[in-house]
Design an enzyme around this catalytic site. Structure first.
Site, PDB file in Angstrom:
ATOM      1  N   ILE A 171       0.860  -1.179   0.000  1.00 19.83           N
ATOM      2  CA  ILE A 171       0.000   0.000   0.000  1.00 19.83           C
ATOM      3  C   ILE A 171       0.896   1.229   0.000  1.00 19.83           C
ATOM      4  CG2 ILE A 171      -2.010  -1.082   1.065  1.00 19.83           C
ATOM      5  CD1 ILE A 171      -1.143  -0.083   3.745  1.00 19.83           C
ATOM      6  N   ASP A 172       0.364   2.343  -0.430  1.00 20.92           N
ATOM      7  CA  ASP A 172       1.165   3.551  -0.586  1.00 20.92           C
ATOM      8  C   ASP A 172       1.681   4.077   0.747  1.00 20.92           C
ATOM      9  OD1 ASP A 172       0.614   3.519  -3.341  1.00 20.92           O
ATOM     10  OD2 ASP A 172      -1.248   4.637  -3.027  1.00 20.92           O
ATOM     11  N   LYS A 173       2.695   4.896   0.659  1.00 21.95           N
ATOM     12  CA  LYS A 173       3.336   5.472   1.841  1.00 21.95           C
ATOM     13  C   LYS A 173       2.326   6.108   2.787  1.00 21.95           C
ATOM     14  CE  LYS A 173       6.439   9.265   3.158  1.00 21.95           C
ATOM     15  NZ  LYS A 173       7.310  10.355   2.661  1.00 21.95           N
TER      16      LYS A 173
END
Length: 344
Positions: A171-173
């Site tokens: 998942i994104d930062k």
């Protein structure tokens, strides 16, 4: 229920399917910039009339695809300006190329606290905080989830290499929430197969701009690199991959909507791109949302709240749910109380 779709005629072979499946763990965090000490800067001139990509390829002694990627990522400039690869060089043009220096393909253990929801000999389920990158990549070689995992547990699957040990999906930062990590190759292959056939449940919570009037809907629109900005993804017809997001409205506010989103596919930035496509970008999204919001939220309010999968050894159905982070829940309370600002 509303279904928004874009028809794209494609022929996809088995190799392409495998490439599609591996996208989540092969994509680096878009928008991450290399630091100055990781860049080699070169300046030179080329023969008049030569294509930019051809000329730079000859000077650098790199592959054509490598140079085209540099140009697409805006690492090559002509007289300080961005040009396309097919640009014909003029006499006196000054070419500047910034080349990311290769780094050792290693990730080092770091003593970083982990919020572990479950662990056994095969899998480890963690709740990733907002702001943490999943695996080392340009702009974030340390302080990642992988660095923390290596300190906690040395026996991780090696299928995705030394920079992504154990990473089955990402998942994104600035997206918080649940991830499952594989501790051996057999577990990794089993979990990867579940992702491939879409049997793994992944449900997200998000706060988006604007009011969504329909109770639920599906966005079936292909996603690929934004042709005008390589650091972004977009709904595009060419060089794209099938992307399907199902969403449901949980609560409406005067100018925002709290939604639940279920991923059928797992493209880079999929929910963020699809909600932006619907003109309802995720609140706080620095890439796809408005530059400013009245609450001063920095970092998308997108949370991987639910994960369900079959245990790779026992076959037992595993279910995990985690509440949204404090900043997310506090903002929901503000909206429920009718506040139009962030209280201090």
């Amino acid at each position: 229920m509303v279904r928004i779709g874009v028809e794209v005629e494609k022929v996809i072979g088995s190799e392409q399917v495998d490439a599609d499946f591996n996208e989540e763990i092969n994509e680096i965090e878009l928008g991450a910039e290399e630091s100055s000490d990781e860049i080699e800067n070169l300046g030179f001139e080329l023969s008049e009339g030569i294509r930019l990509d051809v000329g730079v390829t000859k000077v650098l002694g790199k592959s054509r695809s490598f140079v085209q990627d540099l140009i697409a990522r805006e690492y090559v400039k002509v007289n300080g300006q961005i040009k396309k690869g097919n640009y014909k060089v003029h006499k006196g043009d000054r070419i500047e190329a910034s080349i990311p220096k290769p780094r050792p393909a290693t990730a080092e253990p770091e003593d970083i606290p982990l919020d572990i929801l479950y662990e056994d000999e095969d899998v480890l389920v963690v709740n990733k905080p907002q702001g943490m990158v999943v695996h080392p990549a340009p702009g974030a070689w340390t302080g990642t989830l992988v660095n923390a995992l290596l300190c906690h547990c040395r026996n991780l699957s090696g299928i995705n290499g030394v920079l992504r040990p154990g990473i089955v999906h990402r998942i994104d930062k600035d997206t918080s929430g649940i991830l499952v990590v594989a501790k051996n190759d057999d577990a990794h292959q089993n979990l990867a197969a579940q992702l491939k056939v879409h049997s793994m449940e992944r449900i997200y919570l998000a706060l988006v701009h604007g009011v969504i009037h329909e109770p639920s809907g599906t966005v079936d629109a292909p996603i690929g690199r934004d042709p005008s900005d390589r650091k972004r993804m977009a709904v595009v017809m060419n060089h794209s991959k099938t992307a399907v997001t199902h969403y449901k409205v949980l609560e409406r506010y005067p100018d925002m909507t709290f939604i639940e989103a279920h991923l059928e596919t797992g493209r880079t930035h999929q929910i963020r791109v699809h909600m932006n496509y619907l003109k309802h970008p995720v609140l706080g999204d620095p890439v796809y949302g408005p530059a400013k919001n009245r609450f001063g939220i920095n970092g998308q309010l997108l949370h991987a709240a639910h994960l369900g999968f079959k245990h790779p050894r026992s076959g037992e159905w595993m279910r995990f749910d985690v509440p949204v982070p404090e900043v997310f829940s506090n903002l929901l309370k503000c909206l429920q109380e009718g506040l139009t600002f962030w209280p201090t």
